[in-house]
Design a protein around this motif. Sequence first.
Motif, short mmCIF file in Angstrom:
data_model
loop_
_atom_site.label_atom_id
_atom_site.label_comp_id
_atom_site.label_asym_id
_atom_site.label_seq_id
_atom_site.Cartn_x
_atom_site.Cartn_y
_atom_site.Cartn_z
N TRP A 21 -7.76 -1.51 10.72
CA TRP A 21 -8.51 -0.61 11.59
C TRP A 21 -7.72 0.68 11.81
CZ3 TRP A 21 -6.44 0.54 16.53
CH2 TRP A 21 -5.32 -0.23 16.90
N GLY A 22 -8.41 1.69 12.28
CA GLY A 22 -7.77 2.96 12.63
C GLY A 22 -7.07 3.60 11.46
N GLU A 23 -5.89 4.07 11.72
CA GLU A 23 -5.08 4.78 10.71
C GLU A 23 -4.75 3.87 9.54
OE1 GLU A 23 -0.78 7.08 10.44
OE2 GLU A 23 -1.79 6.88 12.38
N GLU A 24 -4.52 2.56 9.81
CA GLU A 24 -4.24 1.61 8.74
C GLU A 24 -5.38 1.62 7.71
OE1 GLU A 24 -1.82 -1.90 11.17
OE2 GLU A 24 -3.94 -2.14 10.65
N LYS A 25 -6.60 1.50 8.21
CA LYS A 25 -7.75 1.45 7.32
C LYS A 25 -7.96 2.76 6.59
CE LYS A 25 -12.66 0.23 7.34
NZ LYS A 25 -13.79 -0.24 8.17
N GLU A 26 -7.77 3.85 7.30
CA GLU A 26 -7.97 5.19 6.72
C GLU A 26 -7.01 5.45 5.57
OE1 GLU A 26 -7.58 9.84 8.18
OE2 GLU A 26 -8.02 8.26 9.66
N ASN A 27 -5.77 4.96 5.70
CA ASN A 27 -4.75 5.23 4.69
C ASN A 27 -4.62 4.14 3.64
OD1 ASN A 27 -4.02 7.64 5.96
ND2 ASN A 27 -2.58 6.59 7.33
N ASN A 64 0.81 -1.22 0.00
CA ASN A 64 0.00 0.00 0.00
C ASN A 64 0.85 1.27 0.00
OD1 ASN A 64 -2.68 1.33 0.30
ND2 ASN A 64 -1.83 1.97 2.28
N LYS A 93 -5.35 2.47 0.42
CA LYS A 93 -5.91 2.83 -0.88
C LYS A 93 -5.69 1.74 -1.93
CE LYS A 93 -6.75 6.84 0.95
NZ LYS A 93 -8.12 7.15 1.43
#
Length: 338
Positions: free
Chosen positions: A72-78, A47, A80
């Motif tokens: 989850w958290g920042e992992e999921k948000e970033n 990623n 792409k």
Amino acid sequence: MAEDIKSVGIIANPASGRDIRRLVAHGSVFDNAEKVNIVRRILLALNTLNLDRVYIMPDSFGIGNEAVNGLWGEEKENFKLDVEILGMTVTGTAEDSFNAAVLMEEKNVDIIIILGGDGTNRVVVKALTNTPILSLSTGTNNVFPIMAESTMLGLAAGLFTKFSDEEKEKVTEPIKCIYVIKDGKIEDLALIDAVVVNESYIGSRALWHTDLLEEIFVTRSTSYDIGMVSIPGRLTEVKVNEDGGVFLKVGEPNQKVRAAIAPGVIREIGVEDWRKIEQEEIVELPVKKRIIALDGERELIIKKDEKVTMQLSHADTRFLDYKQALKLADSKKMLEVL
């Protein structure tokens, strides 16, 4: 002009590390929850590299989906990365790995990452004609795949997609194999060892008894690998990255060696004769009824009137040296942050 899509395939065998050697020996066990974690770490690494797509083999446990859905958290948000689970029928057999490899090659992936043991890798290599592989050991009794942190393998595979053809050649190595030829036709292949067993039926696929061994043909012979290769490994050395192999006859011993044939299982093996084999050399076997085990699993039934030969050669695909890939990427400053 065709679009240049950078993509990686992932084949995670949910059955690897679950054969009889877990019971009769002390092989490592990688449960599917851990395989999910391994795949997730690969995806997180990929990623960061602006890849176009990742294809994952479907399976009954849902390793690929679990790896993505567990972010989850920042992992999921970033996150792409475009992850696609292949649309194929799941059979729960080795056919899944074979079919997934074929589909990934049709989609022109740059490289396939394999989670599995020697058997899984053999199936995938059989399916491919040119796509390179990178393999992480998650099986019971492994010689071919490597032990490494999956995050680093993900980085190496992602960076590999961005190399030139010349650079890709530089950081990959040919894969030695043994072709089993029956009545003049290639019947199958082994990546590590082809073993002739004095049996008439397959029974349990995993090979761990030694009293019925007759001939052993290996692509490498080292003092530190486990399995059938540890028998010639007591006698001579042939490294994975050099041409040649070893052919050995088990029998009334001119000498006897002590070999680790499985995790925690050490046996005394009588060696009647042995010799080194040159690359592309063909060995003719006596005509008789027998079983041939490939990379630790009984696979082929040979009838009493069938002529069988074995040839040490190279597979059609290559193996990524992830350390060399990372070193090349650093020399090109591909991971520098401006």
